[in-house]
Design a protein around this motif. Structure first.
Motif, mmCIF file in Angstrom:
data_model
loop_
_atom_site.group_PDB
_atom_site.id
_atom_site.type_symbol
_atom_site.label_atom_id
_atom_site.label_comp_id
_atom_site.label_asym_id
_atom_site.label_seq_id
_atom_site.Cartn_x
_atom_site.Cartn_y
_atom_site.Cartn_z
ATOM 1 N N PHE A 1 1.153 -1.054 0.232
ATOM 2 C CA PHE A 1 -0.388 0.131 0.051
ATOM 3 C C PHE A 1 1.299 0.851 0.156
ATOM 4 N N ASP A 2 1.653 1.278 0.741
ATOM 5 C CA ASP A 2 3.225 2.380 1.478
ATOM 6 C C ASP A 2 4.105 1.958 1.784
ATOM 7 N N GLU B 1 2.048 -2.428 4.386
ATOM 8 C CA GLU B 1 0.998 -3.474 4.484
ATOM 9 C C GLU B 1 -0.761 -1.332 4.012
ATOM 10 N N LYS B 2 0.354 -0.788 4.896
ATOM 11 C CA LYS B 2 -1.125 0.262 5.616
ATOM 12 C C LYS B 2 -0.318 2.209 5.234
ATOM 13 N N GLU C 1 0.725 3.485 10.897
ATOM 14 C CA GLU C 1 -0.606 2.483 11.022
ATOM 15 C C GLU C 1 -0.180 0.890 11.279
ATOM 16 N N ASN C 2 -0.127 0.536 10.313
ATOM 17 C CA ASN C 2 0.514 -1.042 10.552
ATOM 18 C C ASN C 2 1.397 -1.850 11.370
#
Ligand code: AMP
Length: 311
Positions: A235-236, A279-280, A284-285
């Motif tokens: 994702f990022d 993954e986020k 965040e993750n």
């Protein structure tokens, strides 16, 4: 009696980031090399000190999150009337390459790091991405040389502070850098030749990060390769390199073993944490990884590339 050392001291940017990927865009979110490093290392040790600087705009709640992770923030300066470091980047479709859109140094432009006396004898020092002159200043302000100094840097500093960077390289044991930056620093396309040239600049160990293609550790004539986790969705990638570095040094600090073999293990743990990070968006993750999920991911990593060869 008060303990007068920390097992791991981290320096680096604590920042606002704005990120664009093919999957979306964020406004200013919390980032910075030291933020990712501390969060990641906290899965291995709660004996972490932070030396960094932010402006008065930096939310107290995020400093609180680091504290909850066991990070001693005695060396975090908050500059009244000034703004925090701000970085903005855009990823291309392959997610392996990115361009920097904005770098506003703000408080980092005049950062004079202060290492509190309870943090000045760390066993491990992680020099996260920051002006190389600040990185070397911190080494000079320690009461004794740490057992291991790991440094990360990026093309930005190669472009504007190459001499300082080369000077700091002479003081460190391990350099982590991505493949594009290794080529820029060495002037060599072949990563084997690049590694030889960079190691001649100072660090005995060199880790070249290759994004979705994993990481390579060079030491003397030995080379060790660790793949990256094959993920369905990336994702990022922001902070993946720092999360890798935090996991790497956090594992070494936990085990206290700086042998080449243990560094191989540390690379697996660093890579596992980095795979959560991407993954986020942003941090965040990696704020709250379930310890069981971390163990499972490391096991998956092992299965990904391990085979018993039979003659
Ligand atoms: P990474 O994706 O691991 O290379 O690191 C991304 C982080 O590096 C972001 O959170 C940024 O805030 C931070 N960063 C970007 N440029 C710089 C810089 N010139 N100095 C220090 N930190 C930076």
């Amino acid at each position: 009696m008060q303990k007068n050392y920390m097992s791991l001291l981290v320096i680096g940017s604590v920042a606002f980031d704005a990120i664009e990927t093919p999957f979306g865009k964020t406004d200013k979110i919390i980032g910075g090399a030291a933020t990712y490093i501390c969060l990641s290392a906290s899965y291995f040790t709660r004996d972490i000190g932070l030396v960094a600087v932010v402006g008065e705009d930096f939310p107290q709640e995020y400093i609180g999150i680091l504290e909850q992770k066991g990070v001693d923030i005695g060396g975090l300066q908050v500059k009244q009337g000034e703004k925090s470091f701000f970085w903005s980047g855009r990823y291309f479709n392959d997610m392996n390459s990115r361009e920097t859109l904005v770098t506003e140094l703000n408080v980092l432009g005049t950062f004079d790091p202060v290492v509190p006396s309870n943090l000045d004898q760390p066993d491990f020092l992680m020099l996260g991405n920051l002006a190389p002159s600040v990185q070397s200043t911190v080494i000079g302000r320690l009461a004794k040389r740490p057992k291991l100094i790991v440094m990360d840097t990026m093309n930005f500093w190669m472009d504007i502070a190459l001499d300082d960077l080369k000077n700091t390289l002479k003081m460190v044991d391990v350099l982590t850098i991505n493949d594009e930056e290794a080529r820029q620093l060495s002037g060599e396309y072949s990563l084997v030749k690049a590694a030889r040239k960079i190691r001649a600049m100072g660090p005995k160990y060199l880790i070249i990060k290759k994004g979705e293609h994993g990481a390579i550790l060079f030491y003397n004539d030995e080379v060790f390769y660790c793949p990256a986790m094959l993920l369905e969705e990336v994702f990022d990638p922001t902070g993946a390199g720092d999360t890798f570095a935090g996991g790497f040094i956090g594992y070494l600090a936990k085990t206290g073993d700086i042998s080449f073999d243990n560094m191989k293990r540390a690379i697996y743990y660093g890579s596992a944490l980095a795979s959560f990070c991407v993954e986020k968006f942003g941090t965040e993750n990696i704020l709250d990884i379930d310890p069981k999920a971390l163990i499972e991911r490391v096991a998956k990593f092992k299965a990904l590339s391990h085979v018993e060869l039979i003659d």
